[in-house]
Design a protein around this motif. Structure first.
Motif, PDB file in Angstrom:
ATOM      1  N   GLY A 249     153.340  78.977  22.198  1.00  0.00           N
ATOM      2  CA  GLY A 249     152.328  78.433  23.351  1.00  0.00           C
ATOM      3  C   GLY A 249     150.702  78.720  23.049  1.00  0.00           C
ATOM      4  O   GLY A 249     150.075  77.903  23.536  1.00  0.00           O
ATOM      5  N   LEU A 250     150.369  79.998  22.529  1.00  0.00           N
ATOM      6  CA  LEU A 250     148.588  79.445  22.591  1.00  0.00           C
ATOM      7  C   LEU A 250     148.495  79.814  21.564  1.00  0.00           C
ATOM      8  O   LEU A 250     147.086  79.375  21.795  1.00  0.00           O
ATOM      9  CB  LEU A 250     148.973  81.628  23.152  1.00  0.00           C
ATOM     10  N   PRO A 251     148.708  80.092  20.496  1.00  0.00           N
ATOM     11  CA  PRO A 251     148.091  79.912  19.242  1.00  0.00           C
ATOM     12  C   PRO A 251     147.896  77.989  18.872  1.00  0.00           C
ATOM     13  O   PRO A 251     146.928  77.680  18.816  1.00  0.00           O
ATOM     14  CB  PRO A 251     148.841  79.893  18.235  1.00  0.00           C
ATOM     15  N   VAL A 252     149.121  77.554  19.162  1.00  0.00           N
ATOM     16  CA  VAL A 252     148.762  75.953  19.436  1.00  0.00           C
ATOM     17  C   VAL A 252     147.989  75.257  19.790  1.00  0.00           C
ATOM     18  O   VAL A 252     146.565  74.674  18.965  1.00  0.00           O
ATOM     19  CB  VAL A 252     150.233  75.472  18.991  1.00  0.00           C
ATOM     20  N   PRO A 253     147.679  75.106  21.039  1.00  0.00           N
ATOM     21  CA  PRO A 253     146.656  74.376  21.407  1.00  0.00           C
ATOM     22  C   PRO A 253     144.991  74.808  21.407  1.00  0.00           C
ATOM     23  O   PRO A 253     144.021  74.066  21.053  1.00  0.00           O
ATOM     24  CB  PRO A 253     145.970  75.032  23.503  1.00  0.00           C
ATOM     25  N   TRP A 254     145.014  76.347  21.277  1.00  0.00           N
ATOM     26  CA  TRP A 254     143.664  77.081  19.524  1.00  0.00           C
ATOM     27  C   TRP A 254     143.285  76.233  18.663  1.00  0.00           C
ATOM     28  O   TRP A 254     142.010  75.694  18.498  1.00  0.00           O
ATOM     29  CB  TRP A 254     143.604  78.737  20.127  1.00  0.00           C
ATOM     30  N   MET A 255     144.626  75.931  17.899  1.00  0.00           N
ATOM     31  CA  MET A 255     144.133  75.561  16.809  1.00  0.00           C
ATOM     32  C   MET A 255     144.005  73.714  16.757  1.00  0.00           C
ATOM     33  O   MET A 255     143.344  73.349  15.760  1.00  0.00           O
ATOM     34  CB  MET A 255     145.136  75.904  15.730  1.00  0.00           C
ATOM     35  N   LEU A 256     144.747  73.381  17.560  1.00  0.00           N
ATOM     36  CA  LEU A 256     144.374  71.832  18.028  1.00  0.00           C
ATOM     37  C   LEU A 256     142.859  71.697  18.402  1.00  0.00           C
ATOM     38  O   LEU A 256     142.294  71.136  17.987  1.00  0.00           O
ATOM     39  CB  LEU A 256     144.914  70.859  19.205  1.00  0.00           C
ATOM     40  N   TYR A 257     142.300  72.859  18.926  1.00  0.00           N
ATOM     41  CA  TYR A 257     140.837  73.100  19.691  1.00  0.00           C
ATOM     42  C   TYR A 257     140.339  72.792  18.542  1.00  0.00           C
ATOM     43  O   TYR A 257     138.887  72.168  18.452  1.00  0.00           O
ATOM     44  CB  TYR A 257     140.537  73.722  20.873  1.00  0.00           C
ATOM     45  N   ILE A 258     140.792  74.049  18.185  1.00  0.00           N
ATOM     46  CA  ILE A 258     139.056  73.809  16.579  1.00  0.00           C
ATOM     47  C   ILE A 258     139.779  72.740  15.469  1.00  0.00           C
ATOM     48  O   ILE A 258     138.053  72.466  15.091  1.00  0.00           O
ATOM     49  CB  ILE A 258     140.357  75.508  16.143  1.00  0.00           C
ATOM     50  N   THR A 259     140.031  72.289  15.202  1.00  0.00           N
ATOM     51  CA  THR A 259     140.943  70.809  14.606  1.00  0.00           C
ATOM     52  C   THR A 259     140.119  69.374  14.750  1.00  0.00           C
ATOM     53  O   THR A 259     140.016  69.117  13.966  1.00  0.00           O
ATOM     54  CB  THR A 259     141.946  70.731  13.904  1.00  0.00           C
ATOM     55  N   THR A 260     139.901  69.627  16.740  1.00  0.00           N
ATOM     56  CA  THR A 260     139.400  68.272  16.987  1.00  0.00           C
ATOM     57  C   THR A 260     138.188  68.211  16.734  1.00  0.00           C
ATOM     58  O   THR A 260     137.403  67.535  17.300  1.00  0.00           O
ATOM     59  CB  THR A 260     140.446  68.367  17.516  1.00  0.00           C
ATOM     60  N   GLN A 261     137.664  69.982  17.114  1.00  0.00           N
ATOM     61  CA  GLN A 261     135.842  70.036  17.371  1.00  0.00           C
ATOM     62  C   GLN A 261     134.712  70.015  16.235  1.00  0.00           C
ATOM     63  O   GLN A 261     135.827  70.928  15.057  1.00  0.00           O
ATOM     64  CB  GLN A 261     135.704  70.895  18.617  1.00  0.00           C
ATOM     65  N   LYS A 262     134.484  68.558  16.645  1.00  0.00           N
ATOM     66  CA  LYS A 262     133.142  69.302  15.297  1.00  0.00           C
ATOM     67  C   LYS A 262     132.812  70.809  15.217  1.00  0.00           C
ATOM     68  O   LYS A 262     132.072  71.237  14.182  1.00  0.00           O
ATOM     69  CB  LYS A 262     132.701  68.133  14.485  1.00  0.00           C
ATOM     70  N   ASP A 263     132.151  71.504  15.917  1.00  0.00           N
ATOM     71  CA  ASP A 263     131.014  72.235  16.150  1.00  0.00           C
ATOM     72  C   ASP A 263     131.494  73.609  16.374  1.00  0.00           C
ATOM     73  O   ASP A 263     130.776  74.194  16.947  1.00  0.00           O
ATOM     74  CB  ASP A 263     130.570  71.845  17.763  1.00  0.00           C
ATOM     75  N   VAL A 264     132.786  73.431  16.684  1.00  0.00           N
ATOM     76  CA  VAL A 264     133.847  74.546  16.792  1.00  0.00           C
ATOM     77  C   VAL A 264     134.404  75.164  15.793  1.00  0.00           C
ATOM     78  O   VAL A 264     135.399  74.799  14.871  1.00  0.00           O
ATOM     79  CB  VAL A 264     134.582  74.809  17.888  1.00  0.00           C
ATOM     80  N   ASP A 265     134.166  76.544  15.159  1.00  0.00           N
ATOM     81  CA  ASP A 265     134.272  77.762  13.650  1.00  0.00           C
ATOM     82  C   ASP A 265     135.561  78.263  14.568  1.00  0.00           C
ATOM     83  O   ASP A 265     135.879  78.414  13.939  1.00  0.00           O
ATOM     84  CB  ASP A 265     133.253  78.339  13.204  1.00  0.00           C
ATOM     85  N   SER A 266     135.570  78.883  15.052  1.00  0.00           N
ATOM     86  CA  SER A 266     136.455  79.691  16.434  1.00  0.00           C
ATOM     87  C   SER A 266     135.936  79.523  17.707  1.00  0.00           C
ATOM     88  O   SER A 266     135.461  79.525  18.501  1.00  0.00           O
ATOM     89  CB  SER A 266     136.039  81.554  16.017  1.00  0.00           C
ATOM     90  N   VAL A 267     136.986  80.703  18.295  1.00  0.00           N
ATOM     91  CA  VAL A 267     137.700  80.423  20.024  1.00  0.00           C
ATOM     92  C   VAL A 267     137.451  81.861  20.245  1.00  0.00           C
ATOM     93  O   VAL A 267     137.904  82.826  19.981  1.00  0.00           O
ATOM     94  CB  VAL A 267     139.395  80.035  19.941  1.00  0.00           C
ATOM     95  N   LEU A 268     136.287  82.218  20.710  1.00  0.00           N
ATOM     96  CA  LEU A 268     135.819  83.597  22.560  1.00  0.00           C
ATOM     97  C   LEU A 268     137.438  83.779  22.887  1.00  0.00           C
ATOM     98  O   LEU A 268     138.052  83.223  23.317  1.00  0.00           O
ATOM     99  CB  LEU A 268     134.817  83.538  22.975  1.00  0.00           C
ATOM    100  N   ILE A 269     138.199  84.900  22.746  1.00  0.00           N
ATOM    101  CA  ILE A 269     139.183  85.408  22.992  1.00  0.00           C
ATOM    102  C   ILE A 269     139.079  86.932  23.832  1.00  0.00           C
ATOM    103  O   ILE A 269     137.801  88.150  22.940  1.00  0.00           O
ATOM    104  CB  ILE A 269     141.032  85.429  22.227  1.00  0.00           C
ATOM    105  N   LYS A 270     139.567  87.059  25.025  1.00  0.00           N
ATOM    106  CA  LYS A 270     138.405  88.380  25.802  1.00  0.00           C
ATOM    107  C   LYS A 270     139.768  88.843  25.665  1.00  0.00           C
ATOM    108  O   LYS A 270     141.127  88.326  26.493  1.00  0.00           O
ATOM    109  CB  LYS A 270     137.794  87.429  27.075  1.00  0.00           C
TER     110      LYS A 270
END
Length: 79
Positions: A41-62
């Motif tokens: 449930g947590l990684p799937v949205p992150w992976m979808l976000y990264i694959t659909t956004q052209k300017d994003v290489d990673s997601v910052l996690i606090k």
């Protein structure tokens, strides 16, 4: 809202199974649901976000307090 939406069905199914005399199944259902939420449930949205956004290489996690959460989860698995 999301936490309540996923916790209420788990609670109801655990109560029903526990009333049927299967306490072990009730506990494993609640723990298994949390593990599924964390590993899928947590990684799937992150992976979808990264694959659909052209300017994003990673997601910052606090990670404030993540260590204690991991220790508690592992303690639940061991006991």
């Amino acid at each position: 809202v999301l936490a309540a939406g996923t916790s209420v069905p788990d609670l109801l199914s655990s109560v029903i199974v526990a009333r049927m005399g299967e306490g072990d199944m009730a506990v494993s259902s609640s723990i298994g649901s949390n593990i599924f939420d964390i590993t899928v449930g947590l990684p799937v949205p992150w992976m979808l976000y990264i694959t659909t956004q052209k300017d994003v290489d990673s997601v910052l996690i606090k990670t404030d307090g993540m260590e204690i959460s991991i220790i508690i989860l592992l303690a639940m698995l061991v006991t």
